[in-house]
Design a protein around this motif. Sequence first.
Motif, short mmCIF file in Angstrom:
data_model
loop_
_atom_site.label_atom_id
_atom_site.label_comp_id
_atom_site.label_asym_id
_atom_site.label_seq_id
_atom_site.Cartn_x
_atom_site.Cartn_y
_atom_site.Cartn_z
N UNK A 32 48.37 1.25 -6.78
CA UNK A 32 47.95 1.02 -5.41
C UNK A 32 48.96 0.10 -4.74
N UNK A 33 49.25 0.37 -3.50
CA UNK A 33 50.20 -0.45 -2.75
C UNK A 33 49.52 -1.72 -2.24
N UNK A 34 50.32 -2.72 -2.01
CA UNK A 34 49.81 -3.97 -1.47
C UNK A 34 49.39 -3.77 -0.02
N UNK A 35 48.20 -4.24 0.29
CA UNK A 35 47.72 -4.26 1.67
C UNK A 35 47.37 -5.70 1.98
N UNK A 36 47.98 -6.23 3.02
CA UNK A 36 47.68 -7.60 3.43
C UNK A 36 46.84 -7.53 4.69
N UNK A 37 45.58 -7.90 4.54
CA UNK A 37 44.64 -7.86 5.66
C UNK A 37 43.56 -8.90 5.42
N UNK A 38 43.06 -9.46 6.48
CA UNK A 38 42.02 -10.48 6.38
C UNK A 38 40.78 -9.93 5.67
N UNK A 39 40.44 -8.68 5.93
CA UNK A 39 39.22 -8.10 5.37
C UNK A 39 39.44 -7.37 4.04
N UNK A 40 40.61 -7.50 3.45
CA UNK A 40 40.90 -6.84 2.17
C UNK A 40 40.18 -7.60 1.06
N UNK A 41 39.36 -6.92 0.26
CA UNK A 41 38.58 -7.63 -0.77
C UNK A 41 39.40 -7.89 -2.04
N UNK A 42 40.38 -8.77 -1.92
CA UNK A 42 41.22 -9.12 -3.06
C UNK A 42 41.45 -10.63 -3.12
N UNK A 43 41.89 -11.07 -4.29
CA UNK A 43 42.36 -12.43 -4.47
C UNK A 43 43.87 -12.34 -4.62
N UNK A 44 44.59 -13.18 -3.94
CA UNK A 44 46.05 -13.14 -3.96
C UNK A 44 46.60 -14.28 -4.81
N UNK A 45 47.47 -13.91 -5.74
CA UNK A 45 48.23 -14.89 -6.51
C UNK A 45 49.60 -15.01 -5.88
N UNK A 46 50.01 -16.22 -5.56
CA UNK A 46 51.39 -16.47 -5.18
C UNK A 46 51.92 -17.49 -6.18
N UNK A 47 52.87 -17.04 -6.99
CA UNK A 47 53.45 -17.89 -8.02
C UNK A 47 54.92 -18.08 -7.68
N UNK A 48 55.31 -19.31 -7.42
CA UNK A 48 56.69 -19.63 -7.07
C UNK A 48 57.36 -20.25 -8.29
N UNK A 49 58.34 -19.53 -8.80
CA UNK A 49 59.13 -19.99 -9.94
C UNK A 49 60.43 -20.59 -9.43
N UNK A 50 60.85 -21.70 -10.00
CA UNK A 50 62.17 -22.24 -9.75
C UNK A 50 63.01 -21.96 -10.98
N UNK A 51 64.21 -21.41 -10.77
CA UNK A 51 65.07 -21.01 -11.88
C UNK A 51 66.51 -21.43 -11.61
N UNK A 52 67.28 -21.49 -12.68
CA UNK A 52 68.72 -21.65 -12.51
C UNK A 52 69.26 -20.31 -12.00
N UNK A 53 70.21 -20.31 -11.08
CA UNK A 53 70.71 -19.06 -10.51
C UNK A 53 71.13 -18.03 -11.57
N UNK A 54 71.69 -18.47 -12.66
CA UNK A 54 72.14 -17.53 -13.69
C UNK A 54 70.98 -16.88 -14.44
#
Length: 106
Positions: free
Chosen positions: A1-23
């Motif tokens: 299923x494709x991502x749908x971003x909508x206020x009424x979408x019945x989902x929980x969103x995970x946003x995980x921000x990783x910091x990495x060395x460029x290499x």
Amino acid sequence: MATTIAVDQPVTTLINIFTVRPERQAELVELLARATEEVMAGLPGFVSANIHASTDGVRVVNYAQWTDAAAFRAMLANPVAQPHLAAAAEIAESYEPHLYAVESVH
């Protein structure tokens, strides 16, 4: 299923921000993509995942949707998913996973 971003979408969103060395950025992107295809996509409650690499090379963001927070927590406890989570944590310098609700879309 494709991502749908909508206020009424019945989902929980995970946003995980990783910091990495460029290499190691490409390595983390590949690991997250493979883990999503091979494991996460088959778990109950998985909706979608989108992996983003920052243009400065030092961040990777996983924007994923789960049916609800319980499905996300079940994934964290899943013994098949845990090695992938540990591998991502090992590559990253740091990571910040948080669950979100969509409040506004423009």
